[in-house]
Scaffold this active site. Structure first.
Site: not given
Length: 380
Positions: A201, A306, A336, A338
């Site tokens: 990110f 948000s 990933e 998961e």
């Protein structure tokens, strides 16, 4: 082609044959107008790298690879080196032909054997399919030059492209202004942008001067924004059996908040990959997370989760699916990390979980309420 190391001060021209022939992309990467002329590399063709969108040089008979011969400043050469480094490309010497005869130049090339050639590569086709995306991605890549190592860019190239796709998505949509004032981006001045973190990110700090409702412009204020990708959720619903499939998985954010049970009940969800439509993302994620083939997709809404601090823009669907007993289980992609448990619950059980507060995931709440509203028509 023989491989060699080339210093940045070396004055040899550059021969480019692939995506950098797109002049808009070249200007972004080089940081301004570049001196370029037509050139050809005898004995080669421009081929698609197998299963990729970019080209490679393929030595095939008497073909001549079409390209451009660039004369770069040292600063421009350094910028091109930075842009090509994440692909593990290095400069190698070649002899190209121009309207003024043979010229010694350098070309960016991958390590030998890295990519296998397939069919002929087309610049026009690439521009139509990927040009806008890659120009947008290049803008972010080049903004990090001097602060973000090329190796880190390489590691996160996929998410850089998903963020580029997000910006293209936003630019392509003009949402209604029946209730809102008809403001635009021109009513905001970006005074300064500071990238504080950039990996999976991005965290940006920005100073913004925003036009107020009275028409004046406020003094610049500092804001921090979490930059991620657009994402999709899909809640599988079987109208014949009147049941849905939910998934459960661990979420780090709920853990860091201090939640005593940091596992979340959710709809199937995932980031939009570059070049995908939201519908394609929904179908792909349903296969990956639950092994489900979606039938009709009914759009719930597109929305910010948000917007005070997060760029994530979600599109939610109800996906019609066949949900017989026994298809639930544990799935997800090992690549990933998961670990996703799927479960089948009746519509009434879903509503009870919503009422009790056990459903506390925003997209699932929204999708469940939409399903309650549309349930009768979906079952008719």
């Amino acid at each position: 082609m023989g491989r060699k190391e080339v210093a940045l001060t070396d004055a040899a021209p550059f021969f480019i044959f692939g995506t950098l022939r797109d002049r808009q992309l070249l200007d972004i990467v080089a940081g301004g107008n570049v001196d370029a002329r037509d050139a050809f590399l005898p004995g080669f063709r421009v081929a698609c790298a197998k299963d990729q969108s970019f080209p490679i040089l393929d030595e095939r008979g008497n073909k001549a690879a079409e390209g451009l011969l660039l004369t770069l400043t040292p600063e421009q050469a350094e910028r091109l080196d930075y842009y090509e480094a994440p692909y593990d490309y290095t400069r190698v010497p070649v002899t190209v032909t121009t309207d003024q005869g043979a010229v010694q130049a350098e070309v960016y090339a991958p390590p030998p054997g890295r990519w296998a050639p397939s069919g002929n590569w087309s610049l026009t086709r690439w521009q139509d399919q990927y040009g806008a995306l890659m120009r947008e991605a290049a803008t972010e890549i080049m903004a990090g030059m001097g602060t973000i190592p090329a190796a880190q860019v390489a590691k996160h190239m996929g998410v850089i492209r998903t963020r580029a796709q997000q910006r293209l998505n936003a630019a392509a949509v003009s949402s209604p202004t029946q209730l809102r004032r008809p403001h635009s981006r021109n009513d905001v001045e970006l005074v300064e942008r500071r990238r504080k973190y950039s990996q999976f990110f991005v965290l940006d700090e920005v100073d913004l001067a925003v036009r107020k409702f009275d028409g004046s412009t406020a003094e610049p204020v500092e804001r921090a924004v979490f930059v991620t990708a657009d994402a999709v959720t899909v809640l599988p619903y079987d109208p014949k059996r009147d049941r849905v499939m939910l998934i459960e998985q661990f979420r780090a954010a709920t853990y860091l908040r201090g939640d005593q049970n940091p596992w979340s009940l959710e709809a199937i969800a995932g980031r939009q990959d570059p070049g995908e439509t939201f519908e394609q993302t929904a179908r792909r994620e349903a296969l990956e997370e639950a092994g489900l083939e979606m039938q009709a997709l009914h759009k719930v809404s597109s929305y910010y989760g948000s917007p005070g601090a997060n760029t994530e823009y979600l599109t939610s669907f109800i996906g019609i699916a066949d949900l017989p007993d026994g298809i639930e289980g544990v799935g997800g992609l090992d690549s990933e990390a998961e670990d996703i448990r799927s479960m089948l619950v009746s519509f009434d059980t879903l509503m009870a979980a919503l009422d009790s507060g056990e459903v506390e995931n925003g997209p699932l709440v929204i999708s469940a309420l939409y399903l309650a509203r549309m349930r009768a028509s979906l079952r008719s």
